[in-house]
Design an enzyme around this catalytic site. Structure first.
Site, PDB file in Angstrom:
ATOM      1  N   THR A 198       0.823  -1.215   0.000  1.00  0.00           N
ATOM      2  CA  THR A 198       0.000   0.000   0.000  1.00  0.00           C
ATOM      3  C   THR A 198       0.853   1.258   0.000  1.00  0.00           C
ATOM      4  OG1 THR A 198      -1.577   1.257   1.365  1.00  0.00           O
ATOM      5  CG2 THR A 198      -0.098  -0.202   2.523  1.00  0.00           C
ATOM      6  N   ASP A 199       0.283   2.363  -0.472  1.00  0.00           N
ATOM      7  CA  ASP A 199       0.986   3.645  -0.407  1.00  0.00           C
ATOM      8  C   ASP A 199       1.012   4.210   1.011  1.00  0.00           C
ATOM      9  OD1 ASP A 199      -1.696   4.343  -0.185  1.00  0.00           O
ATOM     10  OD2 ASP A 199      -1.686   5.779  -1.843  1.00  0.00           O
ATOM     11  N   GLU A 200       0.237   3.625   1.927  1.00  0.00           N
ATOM     12  CA  GLU A 200       0.183   4.142   3.295  1.00  0.00           C
ATOM     13  C   GLU A 200       1.502   3.970   4.043  1.00  0.00           C
ATOM     14  OE1 GLU A 200      -3.328   3.623   5.634  1.00  0.00           O
ATOM     15  OE2 GLU A 200      -4.527   3.059   3.888  1.00  0.00           O
ATOM     16  N   TYR A 219      -1.847  -0.396  10.932  1.00  0.00           N
ATOM     17  CA  TYR A 219      -1.946  -1.084   9.637  1.00  0.00           C
ATOM     18  C   TYR A 219      -0.752  -0.748   8.754  1.00  0.00           C
ATOM     19  CZ  TYR A 219      -3.170  -1.525   4.701  1.00  0.00           C
ATOM     20  OH  TYR A 219      -3.139  -1.783   3.363  1.00  0.00           O
ATOM     21  N   LYS A 264       2.294  -3.227   7.286  1.00  0.00           N
ATOM     22  CA  LYS A 264       2.600  -3.405   5.866  1.00  0.00           C
ATOM     23  C   LYS A 264       4.026  -2.951   5.554  1.00  0.00           C
ATOM     24  CE  LYS A 264       0.446  -4.734   2.939  1.00  0.00           C
ATOM     25  NZ  LYS A 264       0.326  -6.129   2.412  1.00  0.00           N
TER      26      LYS A 264
END
Length: 353
Positions: free
Chosen positions: A136-138, A162, A166
């Protein structure tokens, strides 16, 4: 080719499997779906393939090393696409441990099973194997309004449990390449939307709440910005990375559609006003309500997709307008699927209750 898909019964994983079955130019002999069927995994997403000889399903967790090893030995896949993850930020704030169990320990154990499998292959076959890790870009943190988008060189700065989980899994994949020379690739995507998305996420939640006449809760002032990627475009990008990506590399995948949360909700309301007017005679925007912001809510995400465009020739096909049109129509056409999710019936059916 044989492909093993982890988390294949979830939102992006099931869309990817549908995409694979629709590919004439890619010869897929067998698709092996491994999914623990947690709350977000729904076998109904892929029910049309239950009797397809090219499809095989295993209800197991990626952390079950012996079971994964047996599946690898039995089916001898040419590639693994790792979609399996806990992915909802709000849930990670309330209960972070499951995110680290699945996203970190699970990824580690899956990678170890793949390492053992890879080691047993001939040198010629080792060159053909691939392990794609979908992230993810998060992991990059938050951007200010005028900051340039994230690139593959942006330092990691996760702000939620989260995102931290990741980020940890991404580092494991990087280490697997540099330490063991494993044939791995990582992708970091922006916010996906489209069919089969679990209704706790923004777009399906707003669609279903509106249709039921419920409040449309928007965090804070609604000005948080995300880059929105139609899931089918994401699937196309993943095939490009598998087929042509450079081993050990990371590729950012985005839709080039930066929108505030308020813009998203307004778009949904306007399209529903056209397609499914309220029986109560109100405009759906009247249901909007602003609620207390969640802790650590990142202000803006945006990804620079120059690398995947230049190296692999990928670019999103859907505009935001066309993608949203298709998404809302899918939810309108699949109200029974939505009802089974929101009522919990899909889980009771899986458990035989």
């Amino acid at each position: 080719m044989k492909l093993l898909i982890t988390g294949g019964s979830g939102f992006i994983g099931s869309n990817f499997i549908h995409h694979l079955f629709g590919q004439d130019e890619v010869l897929i002999e067998e698709i092996i779906n491994v999914d623990a069927l947690s709350y977000a995994g729904n076998p109904e997403n892929l029910s049309i393939y239950e009797n397809n000889p090219r499809y095989c399903f295993y209800n197991t967790d990626i952390g079950q090393t012996e079971e994964i090893a047996q599946i690898l030995e039995r089916h001898e896949p040419d590639a693994i696409f790792n979609f399996a993850a806990e992915s909802h930020v709000d849930r990670s704030i309330n209960s972070p441990e499951p995110f680290f169990c699945t996203n970190v320990i699970g990824t580690l154990r899956l990678m170890e099973a793949f390492r053992a499998y890879h080691r047993k292959q001939s040198p010629e076959r080792q060159k053909k194997l691939r392990f794609l890790h979908i992230s993810t870009d998060e992991v990059y943190g938050s951007l200010n309004r005028d900051d340039p988008p994230f690139t593959e060189q942006t330092p990691y700065s996760p702000n939620s449990p989260y995102a931290a989980s990741k980020a940890s899994s991404d580092h494991l994949i990087r280490a697997a390449y540099h330490t063991y020379g494993l044939p791995v690739l990582t992708t970091n995507c922006s916010n996906n939307y489209g069919p089969y998305q679990f209704p706790e996420k923004l777009i399906p939640l707003m669609i279903l709440n509106a249709l039921e006449g419920k409040a449309l809760p928007i965090y804070g002032d609604g000005q948080n910005v995300r880059d929105w990627l139609f899931v089918e475009d994401h699937c196309c990008a993943l095939l490009k990375v598998w087929q042509r990506g450079k081993l050990g590399e990371t590729y950012n995948i985005g839709g080039n559609n930066e929108k505030t949360n308020v813009e998203i909700v307004d778009t949904i309301c306007d399209l529903l006003d056209q397609k499914a007017p309220s029986s109560a005679g109100l405009r759906y925007q009247e249901l909007k309500t602003f609620v207390t912001d969640r802790p650590g809510h990142d202000k803006r995400y945006a990804v620079d997709t120059s690398k995947i465009k230049k190296e692999l020739g990928w670019h999103p096909r859907e505009t935001f307008s066309s993608g949203m049109e298709e998404t809302i129509q899918w939810y309108l056409d699949n109200r029974a699927w939505c009802e089974r999710i929101t009522s919990g019936k899909y889980q009771r059916q899986r458990l035989g209750l």
